[in-house]
Design a protein around this motif. Structure first.
Motif, PDB file in Angstrom:
ATOM      1  N   HIS A  36     -47.194 -53.051  -2.581  1.00  0.00           N
ATOM      2  CA  HIS A  36     -46.628 -52.248  -3.410  1.00  0.00           C
ATOM      3  C   HIS A  36     -45.196 -52.683  -3.289  1.00  0.00           C
ATOM      4  N   LEU A  37     -44.146 -52.664  -4.172  1.00  0.00           N
ATOM      5  CA  LEU A  37     -42.800 -52.601  -3.964  1.00  0.00           C
ATOM      6  C   LEU A  37     -42.384 -51.062  -3.426  1.00  0.00           C
ATOM      7  N   SER A  38     -41.476 -51.061  -2.619  1.00  0.00           N
ATOM      8  CA  SER A  38     -40.793 -49.844  -2.222  1.00  0.00           C
ATOM      9  C   SER A  38     -39.918 -49.441  -3.229  1.00  0.00           C
ATOM     10  N   ALA A  39     -39.495 -47.844  -3.132  1.00  0.00           N
ATOM     11  CA  ALA A  39     -38.561 -47.622  -4.036  1.00  0.00           C
ATOM     12  C   ALA A  39     -37.269 -48.301  -4.304  1.00  0.00           C
ATOM     13  N   GLY A  40     -36.875 -48.586  -2.958  1.00  0.00           N
ATOM     14  CA  GLY A  40     -35.652 -49.294  -2.913  1.00  0.00           C
ATOM     15  C   GLY A  40     -35.787 -50.817  -3.669  1.00  0.00           C
ATOM     16  N   GLU A  41     -36.779 -51.358  -3.317  1.00  0.00           N
ATOM     17  CA  GLU A  41     -36.929 -52.766  -4.023  1.00  0.00           C
ATOM     18  C   GLU A  41     -37.210 -52.698  -5.690  1.00  0.00           C
ATOM     19  N   ILE A  42     -37.573 -51.658  -5.957  1.00  0.00           N
ATOM     20  CA  ILE A  42     -37.353 -51.218  -7.485  1.00  0.00           C
ATOM     21  C   ILE A  42     -36.032 -51.153  -7.963  1.00  0.00           C
ATOM     22  N   VAL A  43     -35.498 -50.283  -7.161  1.00  0.00           N
ATOM     23  CA  VAL A  43     -33.824 -49.738  -7.550  1.00  0.00           C
ATOM     24  C   VAL A  43     -32.932 -51.051  -7.504  1.00  0.00           C
ATOM     25  N   SER A  44     -33.270 -51.951  -6.452  1.00  0.00           N
ATOM     26  CA  SER A  44     -32.434 -53.380  -6.084  1.00  0.00           C
ATOM     27  C   SER A  44     -32.610 -54.095  -7.348  1.00  0.00           C
ATOM     28  N   GLN A  45     -33.714 -54.170  -7.834  1.00  0.00           N
ATOM     29  CA  GLN A  45     -33.823 -54.998  -9.269  1.00  0.00           C
ATOM     30  C   GLN A  45     -32.748 -54.677 -10.339  1.00  0.00           C
ATOM     31  N   ASN A  98     -43.815 -44.231  -5.215  1.00  0.00           N
ATOM     32  CA  ASN A  98     -42.629 -45.148  -5.159  1.00  0.00           C
ATOM     33  C   ASN A  98     -41.823 -45.349  -6.431  1.00  0.00           C
ATOM     34  N   LEU A  99     -42.407 -45.374  -7.338  1.00  0.00           N
ATOM     35  CA  LEU A  99     -42.016 -45.462  -8.865  1.00  0.00           C
ATOM     36  C   LEU A  99     -41.162 -44.112  -9.083  1.00  0.00           C
ATOM     37  N   ALA A 100     -42.005 -42.899  -8.868  1.00  0.00           N
ATOM     38  CA  ALA A 100     -41.243 -41.792  -9.141  1.00  0.00           C
ATOM     39  C   ALA A 100     -39.866 -41.447  -8.284  1.00  0.00           C
ATOM     40  N   ARG A 101     -40.052 -42.028  -6.978  1.00  0.00           N
ATOM     41  CA  ARG A 101     -38.921 -42.088  -6.151  1.00  0.00           C
ATOM     42  C   ARG A 101     -37.637 -42.827  -7.015  1.00  0.00           C
ATOM     43  N   ALA A 102     -38.254 -44.122  -7.286  1.00  0.00           N
ATOM     44  CA  ALA A 102     -36.977 -45.084  -8.007  1.00  0.00           C
ATOM     45  C   ALA A 102     -36.603 -44.531  -8.917  1.00  0.00           C
ATOM     46  N   LEU A 103     -37.503 -43.727  -9.837  1.00  0.00           N
ATOM     47  CA  LEU A 103     -36.560 -43.046 -11.243  1.00  0.00           C
ATOM     48  C   LEU A 103     -35.838 -41.932 -10.734  1.00  0.00           C
ATOM     49  N   GLU A 104     -36.222 -41.461  -9.759  1.00  0.00           N
ATOM     50  CA  GLU A 104     -35.220 -40.250  -9.394  1.00  0.00           C
ATOM     51  C   GLU A 104     -33.891 -40.718  -8.979  1.00  0.00           C
ATOM     52  N   ILE A 105     -33.908 -41.941  -8.173  1.00  0.00           N
ATOM     53  CA  ILE A 105     -32.495 -42.688  -7.876  1.00  0.00           C
ATOM     54  C   ILE A 105     -31.848 -43.138  -8.909  1.00  0.00           C
ATOM     55  N   THR A 147     -43.102 -53.616 -10.373  1.00  0.00           N
ATOM     56  CA  THR A 147     -43.480 -52.516  -9.437  1.00  0.00           C
ATOM     57  C   THR A 147     -44.283 -52.844  -8.165  1.00  0.00           C
ATOM     58  N   GLN A 148     -44.741 -54.042  -8.317  1.00  0.00           N
ATOM     59  CA  GLN A 148     -45.755 -54.616  -7.354  1.00  0.00           C
ATOM     60  C   GLN A 148     -45.648 -56.071  -7.001  1.00  0.00           C
ATOM     61  N   VAL A 149     -45.660 -56.691  -5.971  1.00  0.00           N
ATOM     62  CA  VAL A 149     -45.937 -57.894  -5.757  1.00  0.00           C
ATOM     63  C   VAL A 149     -47.442 -58.368  -6.092  1.00  0.00           C
ATOM     64  N   GLU A 169     -48.592 -53.110 -11.636  1.00  0.00           N
ATOM     65  CA  GLU A 169     -49.071 -51.894 -12.368  1.00  0.00           C
ATOM     66  C   GLU A 169     -48.188 -50.467 -11.899  1.00  0.00           C
ATOM     67  N   PRO A 170     -47.526 -50.059 -12.666  1.00  0.00           N
ATOM     68  CA  PRO A 170     -46.673 -48.977 -12.202  1.00  0.00           C
ATOM     69  C   PRO A 170     -47.355 -47.833 -11.584  1.00  0.00           C
ATOM     70  N   LEU A 171     -48.415 -47.249 -12.339  1.00  0.00           N
ATOM     71  CA  LEU A 171     -49.157 -46.335 -11.985  1.00  0.00           C
ATOM     72  C   LEU A 171     -49.959 -46.257 -10.726  1.00  0.00           C
ATOM     73  N   LEU A 172     -50.196 -47.590 -10.388  1.00  0.00           N
ATOM     74  CA  LEU A 172     -50.891 -47.767  -9.190  1.00  0.00           C
ATOM     75  C   LEU A 172     -49.959 -47.447  -7.893  1.00  0.00           C
ATOM     76  N   ASN A 173     -48.636 -47.288  -8.170  1.00  0.00           N
ATOM     77  CA  ASN A 173     -47.633 -47.088  -7.212  1.00  0.00           C
ATOM     78  C   ASN A 173     -46.846 -46.096  -7.328  1.00  0.00           C
ATOM     79  N   TYR A 174     -47.416 -44.929  -7.788  1.00  0.00           N
ATOM     80  CA  TYR A 174     -46.692 -43.612  -8.549  1.00  0.00           C
ATOM     81  C   TYR A 174     -45.453 -43.133  -7.421  1.00  0.00           C
TER      82      TYR A 174
END
Ligand code: SAH
Length: 340
Positions: free
Chosen positions: A129-138, A169-176, A108-110, A162-167
């Motif tokens: 932080h990773l963007s939502a797209g960079e999380i989904v892309s994995q 983008n994490l939440a957006r990735a989860l929605e996608i 979730t982060q570099v 740490e996913p919760l420091l990037n909430y």
């Protein structure tokens, strides 16, 4: 201006954008089905969309997932992929085959700003932080890696960062990732592992009530935890455990505990750990330390791990020992790092 990347878009956003561009609403669902469900990000090949529509879509967005720059595999089938980001930074993402299903271990982060003493990602520091797209892309990349295998996939946010420091983008990735027209992954098959950033944890539980939570505890008391995990000086352990005690949830919380020889693996510490978790519907994951160059810890021997586990079992806790997979290719918990 650079085109937007399709993987950053939720279905709702895509509907709005495509509507503004003159498409009917069902086209956004078709795009999601192709891009996610069929894992095909080449609009020119989408047979159920008109050729004019395909051309227009191709021009509106950037489509492909981020490229795989390298891969390492081990004899058990664990594969660690090195992924190149648009700005030249790199992350690692891991595919772990298990009995009857596959687990994707996502970053979730570099890097990571938390600097937990035993973690290689912490040692590389924080880049961004990773963007939502960079999380989904994995996820799309790991699915491609799996091939047409259509079995159960579990997502665990236990890679770099740490996913919760990037909430956000994490939440957006989860929605996608959970969208029914897309990958349709059930939140029950997703685990977010965190050191416990209380405010974001509460948000996550509110926004995604069925998601599984794993808390990286790693010590039986606040003092040792603060030594091993500097974040614990600000995010008090008492408040965190009080939160888990107070909120009834569908799933038991998993407490992860990295076993470090001579540091947190004594039977007396196991007894203290059991007392600490008293009253919380908990499951304990013991993770014998995975070594990384330059980190001053040792893995306890099997007997010490067993003795620690025996104390917890005797106290009535559910305990799983996770002899991590992928150690020899440095893809196990706490070993992900990219230094170049
Ligand atoms: N930042 C999140 C997710 C990444 S770490 C978190 O801390 O939960 C995923 C898990 O690996 C955590 O439980 C962490 O405690 C554990 N871990 C970190 N370094 C490790 C190591 N060297 N050996 C074994 N487990 C480790």
């Amino acid at each position: 201006m650079a085109k937007p990347w399709i993987l950053e878009r939720t279905l709702e956003e895509l509907k709005n954008e495509l509507r503004a561009a003159g498409f009917r609403d069902f086209v956004a669902c078709q795009v999601f089905r192709w891009a996610y469900h069929k894992n095909n990000q080449d609009p020119s090949s989408w047979s159920n969309i008109s050729s004019v529509g395909r051309e227009k879509l191709a021009g509106m967005y950037e489509w492909p997932p981020r490229p795989v720059l390298g891969m390492q595999g081990d004899a058990q089938g664990t594969r660690k992929l090195l992924v190149g980001l648009a700005d030249g930074l790199k992350i690692e993402t891991v595919l772990i085959p298990e009995k009857g299903h596959h687990t994707f271990c996502l970053s979730t982060q570099v890097g990571c700003p938390l600097a937990c003493r035993f973690c290689a990602t912490g040692a590389m520091g924080f880049r961004r932080h990773l963007s939502a797209g960079e999380i989904v892309s994995q996820v799309l990349t790991l699915k491609k890696e799996l091939g047409p295998f259509a079995g159960q996939v579990n997502l665990v946010f236990m890679g770099m960062g740490e996913p919760l420091l990037n909430y956000g983008n994490l939440a957006r990735a989860l929605e996608i990732l959970c969208a029914t027209d897309g990958l349709n992954i059930s939140p029950r098959h997703i685990t977010v592992s965190t050191v416990g950033i209380l405010q974001s944890l509460a948000r996550l539980e509110r926004d995604f009530p069925r998601i599984r939570i794993a808390l990286s505890l790693n010590a039986p008391d606040a003092a040792l935890r603060a030594e091993l995990m500097p974040v614990s000086r600000h995010e008090g352990l008492d408040l965190l455990l009080a939160h888990f005690r107070a909120h009834k949830r569908r799933q038991r919380v998993t407490f992860e505990y990295v076993l470090l020889a001579g540091v947190n693996d004594a039977p007396a510490q196991a007894r203290r750990l059991a007392r600490l978790l008293h009253g919380i519907p908990a499951k304990v994951n013991l993770i014998p330390y995975n070594a990384s160059p330059g980190l001053p810890f040792q893995r306890p021997d099997r007997a010490a791990v067993e003795a620690f586990r025996a104390v917890l079992l005797e106290k009535g806790l559910t305990v799983v020992t996770r002899w991590s997979k992928g150690q020899e290719i440095a893809s196990a918990c706490g070993q992900l790092a990219v230094f170049s």
